[in-house]
Design a protein around this motif. Structure first.
Motif, mmCIF file in Angstrom:
data_model
loop_
_atom_site.group_PDB
_atom_site.id
_atom_site.type_symbol
_atom_site.label_atom_id
_atom_site.label_comp_id
_atom_site.label_asym_id
_atom_site.label_seq_id
_atom_site.Cartn_x
_atom_site.Cartn_y
_atom_site.Cartn_z
ATOM 1 N N VAL A 125 0.840 -1.204 0.000
ATOM 2 C CA VAL A 125 0.000 0.000 0.000
ATOM 3 C C VAL A 125 0.874 1.252 0.000
ATOM 4 O O VAL A 125 0.563 2.239 -0.674
ATOM 5 C CB VAL A 125 -0.965 -0.005 1.197
ATOM 6 C CG1 VAL A 125 -1.797 1.282 1.225
ATOM 7 C CG2 VAL A 125 -1.894 -1.215 1.133
ATOM 8 N N SER A 126 1.983 1.203 0.735
ATOM 9 C CA SER A 126 2.904 2.345 0.725
ATOM 10 C C SER A 126 3.420 2.616 -0.684
ATOM 11 O O SER A 126 3.548 3.775 -1.103
ATOM 12 C CB SER A 126 4.080 2.085 1.678
ATOM 13 O OG SER A 126 3.642 2.001 3.009
ATOM 14 N N HIS A 127 3.691 1.553 -1.419
ATOM 15 C CA HIS A 127 4.153 1.702 -2.809
ATOM 16 C C HIS A 127 3.063 2.308 -3.682
ATOM 17 O O HIS A 127 3.338 3.212 -4.489
ATOM 18 C CB HIS A 127 4.572 0.341 -3.360
ATOM 19 C CG HIS A 127 4.976 0.376 -4.807
ATOM 20 N ND1 HIS A 127 6.221 0.756 -5.233
ATOM 21 C CD2 HIS A 127 4.254 0.107 -5.928
ATOM 22 C CE1 HIS A 127 6.275 0.709 -6.550
ATOM 23 N NE2 HIS A 127 5.093 0.316 -6.998
ATOM 24 N N LEU A 128 1.831 1.836 -3.534
ATOM 25 C CA LEU A 128 0.739 2.372 -4.342
ATOM 26 C C LEU A 128 0.524 3.858 -4.065
ATOM 27 O O LEU A 128 0.245 4.640 -4.985
ATOM 28 C CB LEU A 128 -0.557 1.597 -4.054
ATOM 29 C CG LEU A 128 -0.587 0.126 -4.463
ATOM 30 C CD1 LEU A 128 -1.894 -0.515 -4.015
ATOM 31 C CD2 LEU A 128 -0.413 -0.038 -5.970
ATOM 32 N N LEU A 129 0.652 4.260 -2.814
ATOM 33 C CA LEU A 129 0.413 5.650 -2.437
ATOM 34 C C LEU A 129 1.573 6.567 -2.783
ATOM 35 O O LEU A 129 1.394 7.783 -2.889
ATOM 36 C CB LEU A 129 0.137 5.737 -0.925
ATOM 37 C CG LEU A 129 -1.164 5.099 -0.439
ATOM 38 C CD1 LEU A 129 -1.198 5.098 1.081
ATOM 39 C CD2 LEU A 129 -2.375 5.832 -0.997
ATOM 40 N N PHE A 130 2.761 6.006 -2.988
ATOM 41 C CA PHE A 130 3.952 6.824 -3.190
ATOM 42 C C PHE A 130 3.862 7.684 -4.439
ATOM 43 O O PHE A 130 4.191 8.872 -4.417
ATOM 44 C CB PHE A 130 5.198 5.936 -3.247
ATOM 45 C CG PHE A 130 6.469 6.714 -3.481
ATOM 46 C CD1 PHE A 130 7.018 7.478 -2.462
ATOM 47 C CD2 PHE A 130 7.109 6.685 -4.713
ATOM 48 C CE1 PHE A 130 8.175 8.210 -2.663
ATOM 49 C CE2 PHE A 130 8.270 7.421 -4.928
ATOM 50 C CZ PHE A 130 8.806 8.181 -3.890
ATOM 51 N N ASP A 131 3.406 7.116 -5.536
ATOM 52 C CA ASP A 131 3.363 7.869 -6.799
ATOM 53 C C ASP A 131 2.215 7.352 -7.660
ATOM 54 O O ASP A 131 2.434 6.657 -8.650
ATOM 55 C CB ASP A 131 4.693 7.740 -7.532
ATOM 56 C CG ASP A 131 4.759 8.614 -8.775
ATOM 57 O OD1 ASP A 131 3.990 9.595 -8.849
ATOM 58 O OD2 ASP A 131 5.572 8.320 -9.667
ATOM 59 N N PRO A 132 0.973 7.692 -7.301
ATOM 60 C CA PRO A 132 -0.171 7.130 -8.037
ATOM 61 C C PRO A 132 -0.381 7.689 -9.426
ATOM 62 O O PRO A 132 -1.106 7.105 -10.223
ATOM 63 C CB PRO A 132 -1.365 7.477 -7.125
ATOM 64 C CG PRO A 132 -0.927 8.670 -6.356
ATOM 65 C CD PRO A 132 0.558 8.496 -6.145
ATOM 66 N N LEU A 133 0.261 8.829 -9.766
ATOM 67 C CA LEU A 133 -0.069 9.491 -11.035
ATOM 68 C C LEU A 133 1.169 10.094 -11.704
ATOM 69 O O LEU A 133 1.115 11.198 -12.223
ATOM 70 C CB LEU A 133 -1.125 10.580 -10.791
ATOM 71 C CG LEU A 133 -1.942 11.006 -12.016
ATOM 72 C CD1 LEU A 133 -2.879 9.894 -12.452
ATOM 73 C CD2 LEU A 133 -2.719 12.269 -11.708
ATOM 74 N N GLY A 134 2.271 9.389 -11.705
ATOM 75 C CA GLY A 134 3.461 9.903 -12.362
ATOM 76 C C GLY A 134 3.291 9.998 -13.864
ATOM 77 O O GLY A 134 2.337 9.467 -14.445
#
Length: 444
Positions: A125-134
């Protein structure tokens, strides 16, 4: 432990080497790269190549991470130029950016719903939240956009301030998507069903849609395209849709294209297909898929395509041992050994494993210089950083640099030996979301 005695010994050793002071002064004046520049290496790149493909005018992604889009569209436009009889052509990168942002928002929110039972502080989840729209992306992600939405000429959806300068738009929507993620997870913990979460998502997507329209414009659903061919003759194409324009004036069979990677790490055996978990743009599209092959297989596929006049999309670690202004990528470009004591001695696999290298940029191979035995010397590269760098936007990449820092190409299956295509029938190995082979999708 660092103490005064150790520092004194370091200083005595440094001062005892006469060349250090001259190097120190040079670096202080012009910086490490200029003080270590190897001009003899620069001379080996004359920007003349034995085999070249057609290409259009140099494009400029400006202050955005859309290299993968620019590279893919610059690859596709060569076929469009032929079919239109045009001297050059440019697709709208803003059009594909719009749909990527909307679809990626949906992909992210679906992923949040799928992981509502996961620990918020856990790595996934931390990975998903880190950069959801690069801004970054992969070849297969772009193929999904082309298949669903087609493509349009640049004039039909030209650049806006925020297509060329994505930072503020990305930052705004990223914060909003994280808020939405919190809302969805909290609703689940409050007893909402997954179907109810999906209904909440629709309002969230509308919010993203209306922001994108305000920042990027409304994508055309039908248009008329007027142009003059290279002979000066006028043409008008009426009642075109983005899907029909792509089908008629690019005509690619995207199912006949595949990504090859070269990742010589123990966890990625050659001759197998791989994907990256939770990496994508269009949720219902075919998952990202690569075949890992030895470098000689990847390079030969690129050479054969170029010989047939087909440019090749590729991904690399562009910042390593390269000169952006001159447009040179060469392992001998900087003399780090005599000035700084040496460059990193990690090999390609070790660089991937220890986070020292990954995919950071996509460009197009539009030529190669072959010796009498058919081996590559230098590669001609079309970049998307405008025409004020390199040779009016063209870069030259040594074959040795290609070996070490190129990781991926997209090629027609026609150029890949059957023994390697068999990997597609052997099942796909899933890589973790943070694997370096997915890094290009996280480029800012």
């Amino acid at each position: 432990m660092i103490n005064q005695d150790l520092i004194s010994r370091f200083n005595d050793k440094y001062q005892g080497q006469a060349a250090n002071k001259a190097v120190e002064n040079a670096i202080a004046k012009v910086g490490i790269d200029q003080a270590t520049y190897n001009n003899n290496t620069r001379r080996r790149h004359d920007f003349t190549f034995s085999h070249e493909t057609k290409r259009g005018k140099i494009t400029n992604q400006k202050k955005s991470g859309r290299c993968w889009m620019f590279a893919a569209l610059n690859t596709a436009r060569v076929d469009t130029m032929d079919k239109l009889g045009a001297e050059t052509f440019e697709f709208s990168q803003n059009y594909t950016l719009f749909w990527d942002k909307l679809e990626r928002s949906n992909y992210f929110l679906d992923s949040i719903i799928e992981t509502v039972d996961e620990d918020l502080a856990g790595r996934l989840v931390s990975h998903l939240l880190f950069d959801p729209l690069g801004d970054g992306g992969q070849w297969d992600m772009f193929a999904g956009i082309l298949q669903k939405y087609g493509a349009v000429p640049k004039e039909q959806m030209p650049e806006t301030y925020h297509s060329s300068n994505t930072n503020v738009l990305d930052s705004f929507l990223t914060s909003k998507l994280r808020e939405f993620a919190h809302t969805l997870r909290q609703a689940y913990f409050d007893g909402k069903t997954l179907d109810e979460l999906a209904n909440l998502k629709e309002d969230m997507l509308y919010f993203v849609y209306q922001v994108l329209v305000k920042a990027l414009g409304t994508p055309p659903s039908e248009f008329t395209y007027q142009y003059r061919d290279k002979e000066g003759n006028f043409h008008r194409l009426e009642k075109m849709t983005p899907q029909t324009f792509f089908a008629d004036y690019v005509g690619w069979d995207l199912d006949n294209m595949v990504s090859l990677i070269n990742a010589p790490t123990e966890d990625k055996p050659y001759g197998r297909a791989f994907t990256v978990k939770y990496l994508g743009t269009i949720k219902e599209a075919k998952a990202i898929q690569y075949i890992n092959v030895p470098m000689e297989v990847l390079k030969q596929a690129a050479i054969d395509a170029i010989k047939d006049g087909h440019p090749v999309w590729f991904g690399c670690d562009v910042g390593k041992i390269s000169d952006r202004q001159a447009g040179i990528m060469d392992l001998d470009l900087y003399n780090y050994a005599d000035t700084l004591g040496g460059y990193s001695q990690l090999n390609k696999a070790e660089r991937l494993n220890y986070g020292d290298s990954l995919l950071t940029h996509a460009m197009v191979l539009v030529g190669v210089d072959l010796d009498d035995q058919g081996h590559a010397i230098n590669w001609k590269v079309e970049n998307s950083w405008g025409d004020e760098v390199g040779d009016k936007g063209i870069f030259s990449m040594s074959d040795e640099w290609f070996d070490e820092y190129t990781y991926q190409i997209a090629a027609l299956k026609d150029y890949i030996p059957e023994e390697w295509l068999k990997a597609l029938d052997q099942g796909t190995i899933e890589l973790e979301p943070w694997d370096p082979m997915g890094a290009l999708a996280k480029v800012k």
